[in-house]
Design an enzyme around this catalytic site. Structure first.
Site, PDB file in Angstrom:
ATOM      1  N   ASN A 139    -105.133   8.841  78.841  1.00 46.77           N
ATOM      2  CA  ASN A 139    -105.143   9.546  80.140  1.00 46.77           C
ATOM      3  C   ASN A 139    -105.272  11.040  79.839  1.00 46.77           C
ATOM      4  O   ASN A 139    -104.627  11.526  78.893  1.00 46.77           O
ATOM      5  CB  ASN A 139    -103.829   9.284  80.887  1.00 46.77           C
ATOM      6  CG  ASN A 139    -103.639   7.816  81.222  1.00 46.77           C
ATOM      7  OD1 ASN A 139    -104.288   7.280  82.107  1.00 46.77           O
ATOM      8  ND2 ASN A 139    -102.764   7.140  80.464  1.00 46.77           N
ATOM      9  N   ASN A 148    -104.978  -1.821  85.687  1.00 49.35           N
ATOM     10  CA  ASN A 148    -105.883  -0.763  86.157  1.00 49.35           C
ATOM     11  C   ASN A 148    -107.085  -1.361  86.883  1.00 49.35           C
ATOM     12  O   ASN A 148    -107.389  -2.547  86.716  1.00 49.35           O
ATOM     13  CB  ASN A 148    -106.405   0.050  84.954  1.00 49.35           C
ATOM     14  CG  ASN A 148    -105.375   1.000  84.376  1.00 49.35           C
ATOM     15  OD1 ASN A 148    -104.684   1.698  85.107  1.00 49.35           O
ATOM     16  ND2 ASN A 148    -105.273   1.016  83.047  1.00 49.35           N
ATOM     17  N   CYS A 159     -96.487   2.979  84.581  1.00 45.31           N
ATOM     18  CA  CYS A 159     -97.136   3.675  85.707  1.00 45.31           C
ATOM     19  C   CYS A 159     -96.065   4.289  86.599  1.00 45.31           C
ATOM     20  O   CYS A 159     -95.339   3.555  87.276  1.00 45.31           O
ATOM     21  CB  CYS A 159     -98.019   2.717  86.512  1.00 45.31           C
ATOM     22  SG  CYS A 159     -98.798   3.526  87.925  1.00 45.31           S
ATOM     23  N   GLY A 160     -95.978   5.585  86.608  1.00 41.08           N
ATOM     24  CA  GLY A 160     -94.897   6.263  87.333  1.00 41.08           C
ATOM     25  C   GLY A 160     -94.994   6.122  88.842  1.00 41.08           C
ATOM     26  O   GLY A 160     -94.017   5.773  89.520  1.00 41.08           O
ATOM     27  N   ASN A 161     -96.196   6.352  89.393  1.00 36.51           N
ATOM     28  CA  ASN A 161     -96.315   6.259  90.855  1.00 36.51           C
ATOM     29  C   ASN A 161     -96.052   4.840  91.327  1.00 36.51           C
ATOM     30  O   ASN A 161     -95.457   4.627  92.397  1.00 36.51           O
ATOM     31  CB  ASN A 161     -97.714   6.721  91.293  1.00 36.51           C
ATOM     32  CG  ASN A 161     -97.866   8.234  91.214  1.00 36.51           C
ATOM     33  OD1 ASN A 161     -96.924   8.967  91.535  1.00 36.51           O
ATOM     34  ND2 ASN A 161     -99.015   8.699  90.786  1.00 36.51           N
ATOM     35  N   GLU A 216    -107.685   9.323  84.695  1.00 32.84           N
ATOM     36  CA  GLU A 216    -106.845   8.251  84.168  1.00 32.84           C
ATOM     37  C   GLU A 216    -107.633   7.234  83.341  1.00 32.84           C
ATOM     38  O   GLU A 216    -108.732   6.822  83.720  1.00 32.84           O
ATOM     39  CB  GLU A 216    -106.145   7.510  85.316  1.00 32.84           C
ATOM     40  CG  GLU A 216    -104.980   8.264  85.888  1.00 32.84           C
ATOM     41  CD  GLU A 216    -104.056   7.363  86.671  1.00 32.84           C
ATOM     42  OE1 GLU A 216    -103.908   6.174  86.322  1.00 32.84           O
ATOM     43  OE2 GLU A 216    -103.478   7.861  87.664  1.00 32.84           O
ATOM     44  N   ARG A 217    -107.014   6.828  82.238  1.00 36.78           N
ATOM     45  CA  ARG A 217    -107.540   5.703  81.450  1.00 36.78           C
ATOM     46  C   ARG A 217    -107.652   4.495  82.368  1.00 36.78           C
ATOM     47  O   ARG A 217    -106.715   4.157  83.078  1.00 36.78           O
ATOM     48  CB  ARG A 217    -106.579   5.415  80.304  1.00 36.78           C
ATOM     49  CG  ARG A 217    -106.937   4.235  79.438  1.00 36.78           C
ATOM     50  CD  ARG A 217    -105.904   3.980  78.352  1.00 36.78           C
ATOM     51  NE  ARG A 217    -104.634   3.572  78.907  1.00 36.78           N
ATOM     52  CZ  ARG A 217    -103.628   3.087  78.134  1.00 36.78           C
ATOM     53  NH1 ARG A 217    -103.767   3.002  76.817  1.00 36.78           N
ATOM     54  NH2 ARG A 217    -102.481   2.721  78.680  1.00 36.78           N
ATOM     55  N   CYS A 221    -100.821  11.164  89.154  1.00 32.68           N
ATOM     56  CA  CYS A 221    -100.454  10.313  88.025  1.00 32.68           C
ATOM     57  C   CYS A 221     -99.023  10.666  87.639  1.00 32.68           C
ATOM     58  O   CYS A 221     -98.768  11.796  87.183  1.00 32.68           O
ATOM     59  CB  CYS A 221    -101.414  10.560  86.856  1.00 32.68           C
ATOM     60  SG  CYS A 221    -101.037   9.594  85.379  1.00 32.68           S
ATOM     61  N   GLY A 222     -98.113   9.726  87.838  1.00 27.56           N
ATOM     62  CA  GLY A 222     -96.695  10.016  87.594  1.00 27.56           C
ATOM     63  C   GLY A 222     -96.392  10.231  86.115  1.00 27.56           C
ATOM     64  O   GLY A 222     -95.759  11.225  85.737  1.00 27.56           O
ATOM     65  N   THR A 223     -96.879   9.326  85.282  1.00 24.49           N
ATOM     66  CA  THR A 223     -96.646   9.505  83.840  1.00 24.49           C
ATOM     67  C   THR A 223     -97.380  10.748  83.336  1.00 24.49           C
ATOM     68  O   THR A 223     -96.904  11.436  82.434  1.00 24.49           O
ATOM     69  CB  THR A 223     -97.139   8.271  83.058  1.00 24.49           C
ATOM     70  OG1 THR A 223     -98.488   7.964  83.451  1.00 24.49           O
ATOM     71  CG2 THR A 223     -96.236   7.076  83.299  1.00 24.49           C
ATOM     72  N   GLY A 224     -98.524  11.042  83.974  1.00 23.36           N
ATOM     73  CA  GLY A 224     -99.273  12.252  83.589  1.00 23.36           C
ATOM     74  C   GLY A 224     -98.501  13.515  83.928  1.00 23.36           C
ATOM     75  O   GLY A 224     -98.534  14.501  83.185  1.00 23.36           O
ATOM     76  N   ASN A 281    -102.202   7.999  94.852  1.00 26.79           N
ATOM     77  CA  ASN A 281    -102.498   7.072  93.733  1.00 26.79           C
ATOM     78  C   ASN A 281    -102.108   5.705  94.272  1.00 26.79           C
ATOM     79  O   ASN A 281    -100.926   5.443  94.493  1.00 26.79           O
ATOM     80  CB  ASN A 281    -101.650   7.499  92.533  1.00 26.79           C
ATOM     81  CG  ASN A 281    -101.876   6.696  91.268  1.00 26.79           C
ATOM     82  OD1 ASN A 281    -100.981   6.619  90.451  1.00 26.79           O
ATOM     83  ND2 ASN A 281    -103.038   6.100  91.096  1.00 26.79           N
ATOM     84  N   HIS A 321    -101.080  10.064  76.753  1.00 25.07           N
ATOM     85  CA  HIS A 321    -101.597  11.206  77.525  1.00 25.07           C
ATOM     86  C   HIS A 321    -102.038  12.335  76.600  1.00 25.07           C
ATOM     87  O   HIS A 321    -101.418  12.575  75.561  1.00 25.07           O
ATOM     88  CB  HIS A 321    -100.516  11.726  78.478  1.00 25.07           C
ATOM     89  CG  HIS A 321    -100.144  10.749  79.537  1.00 25.07           C
ATOM     90  ND1 HIS A 321    -100.769  10.690  80.759  1.00 25.07           N
ATOM     91  CD2 HIS A 321     -99.245   9.734  79.539  1.00 25.07           C
ATOM     92  CE1 HIS A 321    -100.251   9.702  81.473  1.00 25.07           C
ATOM     93  NE2 HIS A 321     -99.332   9.105  80.754  1.00 25.07           N
TER      94      HIS A 321
HETATM   95  N1  API Z   1    -104.148   4.503  84.151  1.00 24.15           N
HETATM   96  C1  API Z   1    -102.865   4.590  83.428  1.00 24.15           C
HETATM   97  C2  API Z   1    -101.812   3.710  84.124  1.00 24.15           C
HETATM   98  C3  API Z   1    -101.427   4.254  85.475  1.00 24.15           C
HETATM   99  C4  API Z   1    -100.655   5.540  85.327  1.00 24.15           C
HETATM  100  C5  API Z   1    -100.551   6.400  86.562  1.00 24.15           C
HETATM  101  N2  API Z   1    -101.173   5.907  87.754  1.00 24.15           N
HETATM  102  C6  API Z   1     -99.112   6.799  86.843  1.00 24.15           C
HETATM  103  O1  API Z   1     -98.750   7.030  88.011  1.00 24.15           O
HETATM  104  O2  API Z   1     -98.345   6.958  85.852  1.00 24.15           O
HETATM  105  C7  API Z   1    -103.044   4.098  81.984  1.00 24.15           C
HETATM  106  O3  API Z   1    -103.974   3.314  81.721  1.00 24.15           O
HETATM  107  O4  API Z   1    -102.185   4.480  81.157  1.00 24.15           O
END
Ligand code: API
Length: 276
Positions: A194, A62, A71-73, A212-213, A221-224, A11, A163
């Site tokens: 997401n 984004n 954004c976690g990553n 991802e959104r 996706c870290g938050t995912g 990512n 999410h």
């Molecule tokens: N596209 C996500 C943000 C990046 C999250 C993802 N890359 C991560 O690592 O958490 C959103 O619009 O909420």
């Protein structure tokens, strides 16, 4: 503009340090520079900014120009960046984000190299209206949603960004490209969402693929991954500590019962620097 290209499990981000605040044209700049055919190419642009409350502030845009809350990553990438580029001289740091306030970050350094980064991702938000969804329930668990005549069941979790977690037979081979974009913009999600498709392998291991959104299909996706673990605990499918295996690699996620915080541990890599 000087930039550093980094990624967390594939990512990938264009990291910009040294600005005092988000440039007024940050949206257009992200759309242009994230383009993988006509420019640098990335899932997003990340700005490392000064903070009055933490060692630094992180804001992310984004690749479609939208600004998410979290954004976690990217947090792992910018934490490694500030250490490697000597902007800080400690391995326990704090980062301020729009979606989770001041977060603690622990750098695991061996032989002078940052091996992994452990991030306190804060408390999950589970109230339907706060994620946000249009569902006015204290928790949205295994809730029906229909898109193009097909019914899915989702669990809604916000880690600062929204999410929608859906369990499927075979996440690795799931038709992400068909169903991800349709769910991302479903009217049940006022700020879009997401989408994580998950197959639980056992109580400490899940496969997950993410749409991802504002960025589309990403390798991780870290938050995912955090939302996946929280959802899996809420659905009684995993323990509170588990590996979430993504296309780009594995993240180790813990949902601590004592403080209700979610902790994410994983790598971050610097690929190249440049100037545009
Ligand atoms: N596209 C996500 C943000 C990046 C999250 C993802 N890359 C991560 O690592 O958490 C959103 O619009 O909420």
């Amino acid at each position: 503009m000087n930039f550093t290209k980094m990624h967390g499990l594939g990512n990938d981000f264009i990291i910009v340090a040294g600005e005092k605040e988000l440039p007024a044209d940050a949206d257009q700049r992200a759309i242009q520079l994230c383009n993988r055919f006509f420019s640098i190419g990335a899932d997003g642009m990340v700005y490392i900014l000064p903070s009055n409350h933490a060692d630094f502030k992180m804001r992310i845009i984004n690749s479609d120009g939208s600004e998410p809350e979290q954004c976690g990553n990217a947090i792992r990438c910018v934490s490694k960046y500030v250490y490697d580029h000597k902007l800080i001289d400690k391995t326990e740091i704090t980062v301020e984000t729009l979606g989770a306030g001041v977060q603690k970050v622990q750098l695991n350094v061996q032989d002078g190299k940052v091996r992994t980064v452990r991030v306190d991702m804060g408390q999950p938000i589970l109230s339907g209206l706060q994620v946000p969804t249009t569902v006015d329930e204290a928790r949205v668990i295994n809730y029906p949603i229909e898109v193009d005549g097909k019914e899915f069941r989702f669990t809604a979790v916000s880690m600062g960004n929204p999410h929608c977690v859906i369990y499927v037979e075979d996440a690795v081979n799931f038709d992400l490209a068909t169903w991800g974009p349709k769910l991302e913009v479903h009217p049940m999600f006022p700020r879009k969402i997401n989408v994580e498709f998950v197959t639980v392998k056992n109580r400490t291991y899940t496969d997950m693929r993410v749409w991802e959104r504002g960025a589309g299909p990403t390798l991780a996706c870290g938050t995912g991954a955090c939302a996946t673990l929280v959802s899996s605990v809420l659905n009684g499918l995993t323990d509170r500590e588990a590996t979430v295996s993504l296309k780009g690699g594995d993240l180790f996620i813990e949902w601590n019962e004592a403080d209700n915080h979610v902790y994410m541990t994983g790598p971050a890599e610097e690929v190249f620097t440049g100037k545009v």
